[in-house]
Scaffold this motif. Structure first.
Motif, PDB file in Angstrom:
ATOM      1  N   PHE A 135       0.834  -1.210   0.000  1.00  0.00           N
ATOM      2  CA  PHE A 135       0.000   0.000   0.000  1.00  0.00           C
ATOM      3  C   PHE A 135       0.867   1.258   0.000  1.00  0.00           C
ATOM      4  CE2 PHE A 135      -2.380   3.471   1.803  1.00  0.00           C
ATOM      5  CZ  PHE A 135      -3.622   3.354   1.195  1.00  0.00           C
ATOM      6  N   LYS A 136       1.889   1.251   0.835  1.00  0.00           N
ATOM      7  CA  LYS A 136       2.760   2.414   0.942  1.00  0.00           C
ATOM      8  C   LYS A 136       3.485   2.670  -0.374  1.00  0.00           C
ATOM      9  CE  LYS A 136       6.203   4.351   4.119  1.00  0.00           C
ATOM     10  NZ  LYS A 136       6.992   4.080   5.339  1.00  0.00           N
ATOM     11  N   VAL A 137       3.974   1.595  -1.013  1.00  0.00           N
ATOM     12  CA  VAL A 137       4.672   1.736  -2.293  1.00  0.00           C
ATOM     13  C   VAL A 137       3.713   2.227  -3.364  1.00  0.00           C
ATOM     14  CG1 VAL A 137       5.820   0.458  -4.130  1.00  0.00           C
ATOM     15  CG2 VAL A 137       6.464   0.054  -1.763  1.00  0.00           C
ATOM     16  N   SER A 138       2.499   1.660  -3.397  1.00  0.00           N
ATOM     17  CA  SER A 138       1.524   2.062  -4.399  1.00  0.00           C
ATOM     18  C   SER A 138       1.112   3.511  -4.219  1.00  0.00           C
ATOM     19  CB  SER A 138       0.290   1.154  -4.318  1.00  0.00           C
ATOM     20  OG  SER A 138       0.637  -0.178  -4.581  1.00  0.00           O
ATOM     21  N   LEU A 139       1.070   3.963  -2.962  1.00  0.00           N
ATOM     22  CA  LEU A 139       0.665   5.331  -2.669  1.00  0.00           C
ATOM     23  C   LEU A 139       1.767   6.322  -3.029  1.00  0.00           C
ATOM     24  CD1 LEU A 139      -1.674   6.964  -1.351  1.00  0.00           C
ATOM     25  CD2 LEU A 139      -0.422   6.802   0.797  1.00  0.00           C
ATOM     26  N   ALA A 140       3.015   5.974  -2.657  1.00  0.00           N
ATOM     27  CA  ALA A 140       4.124   6.897  -2.881  1.00  0.00           C
ATOM     28  C   ALA A 140       4.683   6.819  -4.295  1.00  0.00           C
ATOM     29  CB  ALA A 140       5.247   6.611  -1.870  1.00  0.00           C
ATOM     30  N   VAL A 339      -6.525   6.142  17.449  1.00  0.00           N
ATOM     31  CA  VAL A 339      -6.692   7.587  17.242  1.00  0.00           C
ATOM     32  C   VAL A 339      -6.454   7.948  15.779  1.00  0.00           C
ATOM     33  CG1 VAL A 339      -5.782   9.864  17.841  1.00  0.00           C
ATOM     34  CG2 VAL A 339      -6.090   8.135  19.630  1.00  0.00           C
ATOM     35  N   LEU A 340      -5.388   7.409  15.196  1.00  0.00           N
ATOM     36  CA  LEU A 340      -5.053   7.753  13.815  1.00  0.00           C
ATOM     37  C   LEU A 340      -6.103   7.237  12.831  1.00  0.00           C
ATOM     38  CD1 LEU A 340      -1.184   7.190  13.690  1.00  0.00           C
ATOM     39  CD2 LEU A 340      -2.441   9.321  13.928  1.00  0.00           C
ATOM     40  N   ARG A 341      -6.668   6.070  13.101  1.00  0.00           N
ATOM     41  CA  ARG A 341      -7.733   5.559  12.228  1.00  0.00           C
ATOM     42  C   ARG A 341      -8.917   6.517  12.192  1.00  0.00           C
ATOM     43  NH1 ARG A 341      -9.049  -0.721  13.337  1.00  0.00           N
ATOM     44  NH2 ARG A 341     -10.743  -0.192  11.909  1.00  0.00           N
ATOM     45  N   LYS A 484      -2.027  -7.775  -0.035  1.00  0.00           N
ATOM     46  CA  LYS A 484      -1.968  -7.902   1.430  1.00  0.00           C
ATOM     47  C   LYS A 484      -3.374  -7.951   2.005  1.00  0.00           C
ATOM     48  CE  LYS A 484       0.468  -7.642   5.372  1.00  0.00           C
ATOM     49  NZ  LYS A 484      -0.559  -8.272   6.232  1.00  0.00           N
ATOM     50  N   LEU A 485      -3.607  -8.876   2.932  1.00  0.00           N
ATOM     51  CA  LEU A 485      -4.821  -8.843   3.740  1.00  0.00           C
ATOM     52  C   LEU A 485      -4.601  -7.843   4.857  1.00  0.00           C
ATOM     53  CD1 LEU A 485      -5.561 -12.674   4.051  1.00  0.00           C
ATOM     54  CD2 LEU A 485      -6.748 -11.016   2.617  1.00  0.00           C
ATOM     55  N   MET A 486      -5.518  -6.901   5.024  1.00  0.00           N
ATOM     56  CA  MET A 486      -5.241  -5.837   5.988  1.00  0.00           C
ATOM     57  C   MET A 486      -6.507  -5.430   6.722  1.00  0.00           C
ATOM     58  SD  MET A 486      -4.804  -2.441   3.618  1.00  0.00           S
ATOM     59  CE  MET A 486      -6.168  -1.790   2.650  1.00  0.00           C
ATOM     60  N   ASN A 487      -6.287  -4.731   7.828  1.00  0.00           N
ATOM     61  CA  ASN A 487      -7.361  -4.046   8.530  1.00  0.00           C
ATOM     62  C   ASN A 487      -6.859  -2.651   8.874  1.00  0.00           C
ATOM     63  OD1 ASN A 487      -5.650  -4.301  10.797  1.00  0.00           O
ATOM     64  ND2 ASN A 487      -6.663  -6.183  11.446  1.00  0.00           N
ATOM     65  N   GLY A 488      -7.659  -1.895   9.609  1.00  0.00           N
ATOM     66  CA  GLY A 488      -7.261  -0.519   9.897  1.00  0.00           C
ATOM     67  C   GLY A 488      -5.950  -0.416  10.651  1.00  0.00           C
ATOM     68  N   THR A 489      -5.730  -1.357  11.571  1.00  0.00           N
ATOM     69  CA  THR A 489      -4.500  -1.318  12.368  1.00  0.00           C
ATOM     70  C   THR A 489      -3.272  -1.588  11.518  1.00  0.00           C
ATOM     71  OG1 THR A 489      -5.697  -2.015  14.364  1.00  0.00           O
ATOM     72  CG2 THR A 489      -3.305  -2.352  14.336  1.00  0.00           C
ATOM     73  N   SER A 490      -3.305  -2.682  10.740  1.00  0.00           N
ATOM     74  CA  SER A 490      -2.133  -3.009   9.920  1.00  0.00           C
ATOM     75  C   SER A 490      -1.913  -1.961   8.840  1.00  0.00           C
ATOM     76  CB  SER A 490      -2.308  -4.396   9.280  1.00  0.00           C
ATOM     77  OG  SER A 490      -3.441  -4.426   8.424  1.00  0.00           O
ATOM     78  N   ILE A 492      -2.525   1.371   9.096  1.00  0.00           N
ATOM     79  CA  ILE A 492      -1.852   2.507   9.721  1.00  0.00           C
ATOM     80  C   ILE A 492      -0.395   2.160  10.021  1.00  0.00           C
ATOM     81  CG2 ILE A 492      -1.729   3.895  11.826  1.00  0.00           C
ATOM     82  CD1 ILE A 492      -3.851   4.938  10.064  1.00  0.00           C
ATOM     83  N   GLU A 493      -0.155   0.962  10.545  1.00  0.00           N
ATOM     84  CA  GLU A 493       1.215   0.559  10.890  1.00  0.00           C
ATOM     85  C   GLU A 493       2.115   0.547   9.663  1.00  0.00           C
ATOM     86  OE1 GLU A 493       0.403  -2.314  14.785  1.00  0.00           O
ATOM     87  OE2 GLU A 493       0.596  -3.190  12.778  1.00  0.00           O
ATOM     88  N   ALA A 494       1.559   0.178   8.503  1.00  0.00           N
ATOM     89  CA  ALA A 494       2.359   0.142   7.273  1.00  0.00           C
ATOM     90  C   ALA A 494       2.803   1.524   6.848  1.00  0.00           C
ATOM     91  CB  ALA A 494       1.555  -0.521   6.156  1.00  0.00           C
ATOM     92  N   LEU A 495       2.055   2.545   7.236  1.00  0.00           N
ATOM     93  CA  LEU A 495       2.395   3.918   6.843  1.00  0.00           C
ATOM     94  C   LEU A 495       3.306   4.606   7.846  1.00  0.00           C
ATOM     95  CD1 LEU A 495      -1.126   5.124   5.664  1.00  0.00           C
ATOM     96  CD2 LEU A 495       0.779   4.398   4.236  1.00  0.00           C
ATOM     97  N   MET A 496       3.433   4.040   9.026  1.00  0.00           N
ATOM     98  CA  MET A 496       4.209   4.685  10.085  1.00  0.00           C
ATOM     99  C   MET A 496       5.681   4.324   9.988  1.00  0.00           C
ATOM    100  SD  MET A 496       1.606   4.102  13.300  1.00  0.00           S
ATOM    101  CE  MET A 496       2.734   4.827  14.479  1.00  0.00           C
ATOM    102  N   GLU A 497       6.527   5.276  10.305  1.00  0.00           N
ATOM    103  CA  GLU A 497       7.952   5.009  10.403  1.00  0.00           C
ATOM    104  C   GLU A 497       8.243   4.472  11.804  1.00  0.00           C
ATOM    105  OE1 GLU A 497      10.071   5.220   8.052  1.00  0.00           O
ATOM    106  OE2 GLU A 497       8.781   6.164   6.561  1.00  0.00           O
ATOM    107  N   LYS A 498       9.054   3.404  11.867  1.00  0.00           N
ATOM    108  CA  LYS A 498       9.389   2.834  13.148  1.00  0.00           C
ATOM    109  C   LYS A 498      10.392   3.713  13.881  1.00  0.00           C
ATOM    110  CE  LYS A 498       8.547  -1.921  11.732  1.00  0.00           C
ATOM    111  NZ  LYS A 498       9.114  -3.280  11.604  1.00  0.00           N
ATOM    112  N   PRO A 499      10.113   4.091  15.155  1.00  0.00           N
ATOM    113  CA  PRO A 499      11.085   4.900  15.906  1.00  0.00           C
ATOM    114  C   PRO A 499      12.297   4.072  16.278  1.00  0.00           C
ATOM    115  CG  PRO A 499       9.279   4.217  17.323  1.00  0.00           C
ATOM    116  CD  PRO A 499       8.924   3.769  15.937  1.00  0.00           C
TER     117      PRO A 499
END
Length: 500
Positions: A135-140, A339-341, A484-490, A492-499
């Protein structure tokens, strides 16, 4: 490779791959090829094992190469000498091999190969590539969508079986849909049973005095091979209870039939049905326990409040101002993903947040220290007998599935005006089959349509497509493939940068 290496093998699994591989290769099958031990990839030393060959099954991720190097160096110091092998899933990576070389362990690997696990069969009508960043690759990088599709089409589908060869050749339409243009879907909560059960649950047993005592958690593999699950998986969670109640009465009546068995033949017939009846009773017990856990969630005040806010956003109510429920979630330090969802859902329903609303949410999140880094937020009728696909979201029909429904009948030409409003280009292209492969459909035979979701697909969309397949006058059966099989949580996590 497991066959080629001979005896005494251990496999070290990238934990993310254990789920997908568990669908296609059980441990019993690996034991037949003399795999004696299996471990999860972790730092430090590997557990002790009397094996000669150690095989790493991993995704091509640089951080995993660091852990593998630590394992290899520890084994070299411990002795005896072992032979190491690595399989990248689904593609071999030069960057990862360079990292192993920089860490001084590349030469320790006798075999460096790839395992092309392109499409994983999750069910009879569901295939997924389980590509984490799709999703992130397709979006960017939207120009890469063609590459993803090319990868899918390059899979040697025709080698699976003669039955699938006929099915794939007979498809009248291959249809692609990108979920990048409809982020509303993963943000909204699915109302179906299939989305809600946890992977692990603890069924209850009766203790002294009738008190419920928790038993140890069990892990279930749920698919359409289980009769009861196939019946309830796509139903609204409010309809599951009545189905389980009816099933319990049927099973109870079946067991009572033993009292009516008088002759040897009747007794023999009852005994022959006993294994199926016992399996059905066990399945009912499992899903009753899961349904109780689901009910605890769906009857909670917070669940109702969240569902109310989502429905209001979907109806365009107060999407242009700070939402009180979101504000309370931030103040009470609810999970950041939740919250982000909601913020993303509000943003999509309002065609973007006002700057002052966005700034307020960002400021509140930082003030309560939900996340240590500044988060960049992109713009990014409950029915028991449904008659329309909108039941999966309690009133909202997934755009992708509605388009698929209209494409099947009466066709996209009837909604040209609507299609112009949607973001991105659209086209309809039919590729005729060669003369020798054409097959005339018999009366009553449905057309089979493959829908490929780029970026990912939600369980609600899957349930909606299965609903369309089951319509008596639908005329189309749908097979679903996705990155990818996904839900709202996965999502959002795919779009987030890991700290770090």
């Amino acid at each position: 490779m497991a066959v080629q290496l001979g005896r005494k093998k251990a496999i070290v699994w990238d934990e993310y791959l254990t789920g997908p591989f568990g669908l296609i290769a059980q441990y019993s099958l690996l034991k037949e090829h003399e795999v004696e031990k299996m471990f999860t990839l972790k730092g430090n030393r590997l557990p002790a094992a009397d094996v000669k060959n150690i095989i790493f099954f991993v995704r091509p991720r640089l951080e995993l190469m660091d852990i593998i190097a630590e394992n290899v160096l520890s084994e070299d110091r411990r002795g005896p000498v072992r032979d190491f092998h690595i399989l990248f899933v689904p593609r071999r990576s030069l960057l990862c091999e360079q990292r192993l070389k920089d860490l001084g362990v590349l030469g320790s690997f006798i075999h460096r190969e790839e395992y092309s696990l392109d499409l994983i069969p999750f069910d009879g009508d569901l295939l997924s590539m389980e590509s984490e960043g799709a999703f992130k690759v397709s979006l960017a990088f939207p120009e890469h969508q063609t590459l993803i599709f090319t990868r899918f089409m390059s899979v040697e589908i025709l080698t699976f079986s003669p039955e699938l060869e006929i099915l794939f050749c007979a498809w009248a339409l291959d249809w692609l849909f990108s979920n990048c243009a409809q982020v509303l879907i993963p943000c909204h909560r699915c109302s179906g049973y299939v989305k809600l059960p946890p992977e692990k649950f603890a069924p209850k047993k009766q203790g002294d005095g009738g008190k419920d005592l928790p038993t140890e958690a069990k892990k279930l593999q749920l698919n359409s091979a289980e009769e009861l699950y196939a019946e309830i998986r796509d139903k609204n969670f409010n309809a599951v209870g009545s189905v389980l109640s009816k099933k319990a009465k049927v099973i109870s009546a079946a067991f009572e039939e033993r009292h009516n068995a008088k002759t040897v033949g009747e007794i023999k017939q009852f005994v022959s049905q006993l294994p199926h009846m016992q399996a059905a009773r066990g399945s009912l017990a499992n899903h009753t326990s899961i349904a109780e856990l689901v009910k605890d969630v769906t009857t909670s005040e917070d669940f109702f409040d969240k569902l109310t806010v989502e429905q209001e956003f979907m109806s365009g109510i107060d999407t242009d101002k700070v939402n009180n429920y979101i504000e309370d979630c931030i103040a009470q330090k609810h999970p950041l993903i939740k919250v982000l969802r909601l913020v993303c859902l509000q943003s999509v329903c309002n065609s973007g947040l006002k700057q002052k609303v966005l700034d307020y949410y960002k400021r509140e999140i930082l003030q309560v220290s939900i996340y240590p880094l500044l988060v960049y937020i992109n713009r990014g009728y409950l029915r028991t007998n449904p008659t329309d696909i909108s039941y999966v979201y309690s009133g909202y029909a997934p755009l992708s599935v509605r388009l698929a429904q209209l494409l099947s009948r009466p066709g996209w030409r009837s909604i040209e005006e609507v299609l112009r409003i949607l973001p991105g280009p659209h086209f309809e292209e039919r590729q005729p089959l060669p003369t020798g492969l054409q097959k005339k459909r018999q009366p009553g035979e449905n057309r089979v349509t493959l829908i490929f979701f780029l970026g990912g697909v939600t369980f609600a969309e899957i349930a909606a497509l299965r609903f369309l397949s089951q319509l008596e006058d639908g005329g189309t059966e749908y097979v679903i493939a996705t990155t990818k099989l996904m839900n709202g949580t996965s999502w959002i996590e795919a779009l987030m940068e890991k700290p770090f």
